[in-house]
Each structure stands twice: as structure tokens, then as C-alpha cells.
Design a protein around this motif. Structure first.
Motif: not given
Length: 408
Positions: A6-10, A63-64, A68
């Protein structure tokens, strides 16, 4: 082993999720890459966040930027902390994150121990780590790690959870659905190189399989039928044609699977890995029941085929870890039917191929005392004489004389 990406900004959220598990006593940090290791061995959220953010440049376009990953071995895979850390590090290096900062957490909040990895998708120069075909590459990597550490296959774990393989029970009815729900998963999960090996695998689930060959409308056909069996291997239902179950269960589908299996088995060397532990179990076993118990500990099954007198004439080993089915003859002579028969039934007489007695006619002699050769002669013909297997010609039919006129 199943990998979930999984990918993200946080970044804080990803680290806080794992750190909370650590503080609750349900997780611990196994390894850190390119991050300062605390002197007391305890990672703290503030210091860890600073170490990660210090790696990131002031400007980047991704962007991300956070990745994780969770790596989930099968519940039956017993791995040390050192092995889990090594698996996590190898996975990240092969995926392209070997030069990125990351933390490896081991989670023990459920029976299935697994690891989580938090890292950055942006390098120190602001360039994004390539995610081209990332999921495909991840699957290839987990396959390589499974072979190296002898883990349960990822596909097998995921599909087994979905399919819930169970032996066919004729008393429950709907035989076609039960057989289809078992045969299809087995075809996708296991590797086998012959119809006999696949038949041995099916027998564990109370399913029989037969080949049907013949000719219809001037064309030869090769079909497969399946049937439900009882605990003794007897048929308890009407056979079902493979056409009612799906193309992959037919003769052509099985042939393709066998060809694919043969190439994979040669490539991964599973036969070579299985021989030593099998030889040790066979040598230490007191009897057949003890041998089966030792194989069960190794997550293996043994299928023996016996004739009416109880003599073993076929041996098949099924390794559920690598999901490979192998006849004893493929593993070596020490695992053949004759060896196991002598090992477990020492009172049985050895099989000897006795040539049937054929009365030999007395050779004919000529007037000069020489032996006359012939088709039934026990003397080999000399070179240039009558061939050993002469072609027999039909005698010419005598031409019948045609008679004309009235015959009384």
C-alpha cells in the motif's frame, strides 16, 4: 507467503500504526536500514520521523511518497526473528528499495506471525523509485523466497483460504459441484507429471479419475471422467465427464499442466531437496504407520497402491509444502515399490520374473545327420540363412476351373 503493498502520503500514520503495536507488546522492530539505531535499542516516534524526513529532499513531485508492505508467511511456516529479518531485507532489495531507509516490524498480535515494512518511495535526489510492474515483480520475489526458505507457496495460501479444500462426501449430494470445487483448485495449486500422480492426489479427497479413449465418427477421442469414492476407494456415484467441470479438467488441460509442472520441478530442484529427509524418515521408521507419521510431520502424504494380495506395486509422495506430487521412481530406487514392499512386508516373497516353460520339439535331422533349421528351431540360423523372423506368405490359391453348361 503473501505480500500486500500500500502507498500513501502519511508517513506518521504508517509509523504510528506499527509503533503502537510495539508499545502494546504485540510487535517489535527486527531490522533498520539506513536509519540511526538508538543506543538503548528503542525506537521513538519523534526520532524516527526526523530520520525519515531528513532523507527526503525539500522538493519532490511524487504524490504518495510512503510505502507500507506486509509479508505474511503461512501459519505453518515456523521462522526465527533472524529469518524474518533476512526475508524482509531480501524482499526490499529485490523490489528496488535496498538503498532506501526502512524499518522491519514483526507483528505477533495474531497466531500468524508476519512482518510490516515502512519505507520511502522517493530517493535522496527526489526521484521516485520505479513501481513499474511492482505487483508482478513482488509475486516473483515471494516465489523465490519461498523456494529459498522452503515456505508454503503464496498462491497456495491465498487460494486455500478461499477454496477450503475438503474431501468429497457423497452423502451430502451435489456430487458434481463438490468434485468441481476440489479438482479445479488442486489443478492450480499442485504440480504433477503424470495421470497416475494426479490420480494419487485426488484420492486424498475421495475422488477417482479415469481416462476414456475410443473412436467416434471416424475420429479418435481422449476423455476424462471423475467419480466420488468412499473411504475404501470404491465408487459411490455415477462418473461425471470433465466437460461438465470445465476445460482445465479435461485431457488437454491436464496435459498442459503436466508439461508446465515438469519444467518447474526441474528448475527448482525439489526432488533433490526431498531425497535426504525422505531417506532419513524411511531409515528411522519402524513400520509403515510410523513412516506415515514421520511424513506427516514433514507436511507430506504417502499414497500406496496394492494388488489383491496386498502387495505394494505403486508409491507416490505428496509434498504439501512445495505442492509437488512425485512417484517414488522419480525420487530414486530407494523409494520404489519393491523397496517399500521389502521394508514393510518382509514376509512377502520377492517378485521373480519366471519364464513360462515351453516344450521344445526335438530338432529334425536330415539323412546326413545335420540339424535342419526352421521357424520353430531352437538353433539360431547362420548368417545369410533364413531370417530369424521370416515373413510368412499365404499360399497361392489354386485357380478354380470354370465350367460351362448344365452341371448334374
Amino acid at each position: 507467503m503473501v505480500a500486500k503493498i500500500s502507498t500513501g502520503k502519511d508517513l506518521y500514520g504508517a509509523l504510528a500504526y506499527n509503533q503502537t503495536k510495539v508499545e502494546e507488546g504485540h510487535a517489535k522492530i527486527l531490522d533498520a536500514n539506513l536509519l540511526p539505531y538508538p543506543e538503548d535499542g528503542r525506537f521513538r516516534m519523534g526520532e524516527t520521523m526526523e530520520a525519515f524526513t531528513a532523507w527526503l529532499p525539500s522538493h519532490y513531485r511524487t504524490e504518495k511518497p510512503v510505502i507500507h508492505i506486509s509479508l505474511n508467511p503461512h501459519p505453518d511456516d515456523v521462522l526465527t526473528d533472524g529469518q524474518l529479518a533476512a526475508i524482509g531485507r531480501e524482499y526490499m532489495e529485490k523490489l528496488g528499495y535496498g538503498n532506501q531507509p526502512f524499518l522491519i516490524f514483526k507483528h505477533t498480535d495474531i497466531d500468524r506471525h508476519h512482518i510490516h515494512i515502512v519505507s520511502l518511495r522517493v530517493d535522496s535526489g527526489g526521484r521516485k523509485i520505479s513501481d513499474r510492474f511492482e505487483h508482478r515483480r513482488s509475486k516473483e520475489i515471494t516465489g523465490q523466497l519461498e523456494q529459498k526458505y522452503r515456505l508454503h507457496p503464496a498462491e497456495g495460501q491465498k487460494k486455500a483460504e478461499e477454496w477450503k479444500l475438503r474431501p468429497v462426501d457423497a452423502a451430502k449430494g451435489d456430487i458434481r459441484r463438490q468434485i468441481a470445487d476440489t479438482v479445479k483448485p488442486l489443478l492450480k495449486l499442485y504440480r504433477f507429471q503424470s495421470m497416475g500422480e494426479f490420480r494419487a492426489l485426488l484420492s486424498l479427497y475421495n475422488i477417482g479419475m479415469e481416462e476414456v479413449r475410443g473412436e467416434a465418427g471416424g475420429r479418435a477421442y481422449h476423455g476424462i471422467v471423475y467419480t466420488a469414492l468412499d473411504a475404501d476407494g470404491n465408487k459411490v456415484a455415477t462418473p461425471i465427464k470433465s466437460a461438465r467441470l470445465g476445460k482445465i479438467t479435461g485431457a488437454e488441460g491436464l496435459q498442459r499442466r503436466m508439461e508446465w509442472s515438469a519444467s518447474r520441478i526441474r528448475a527448482d530442484g525439489c526432488r533433490e531437496r526431498l531425497r535426504p529427509p525422505l531417506a532419513g524418515a524411511l531409515q528411522a521408521a519402524r513400520d509403515e504407520a510410523d513412516f506415515r507419521r514421520r511424513l506427516a510431520v514433514m507436511n507430506m502424504d504417502l499414497v500406496l497402491r496394492r494388488n489383491e494380495s496386498g502387495r505394494i506395486y505403486g508409491v507416490t509422495f505428496i509434498d504439501h509444502t512445495s505442492r509437488t506430487v512425485l512417484n517414488g521412481s522419480r525420487l530414486g530406487k530407494e523409494f520404489s515399490a519393491n523397496v517399500l514392499e521389502a521394508r514393510f512386508n518382509p514376509q512377502s516373497e520377492p517378485v521373480c520374473k519366471v519364464q513360462p516353460h515351453v516344450a521344445t520339439p526335438e530338432p529334425e535331422t536330415g539323412t546326413d545327420g545335420k540339424v535342419l533349421g526352421g521357424l520353430l528351431s531352437v538353433i539360431e540360423p547362420e548368417t545369410g540363412a533364413v531370417p530369424r523372423y521370416p515373413r510368412l506368405h499365404k499360399p497361392d490359391k489354386k485357380k478354380r476351373r470354370r465350367r460351362y453348361g448344365r452341371q448334374d
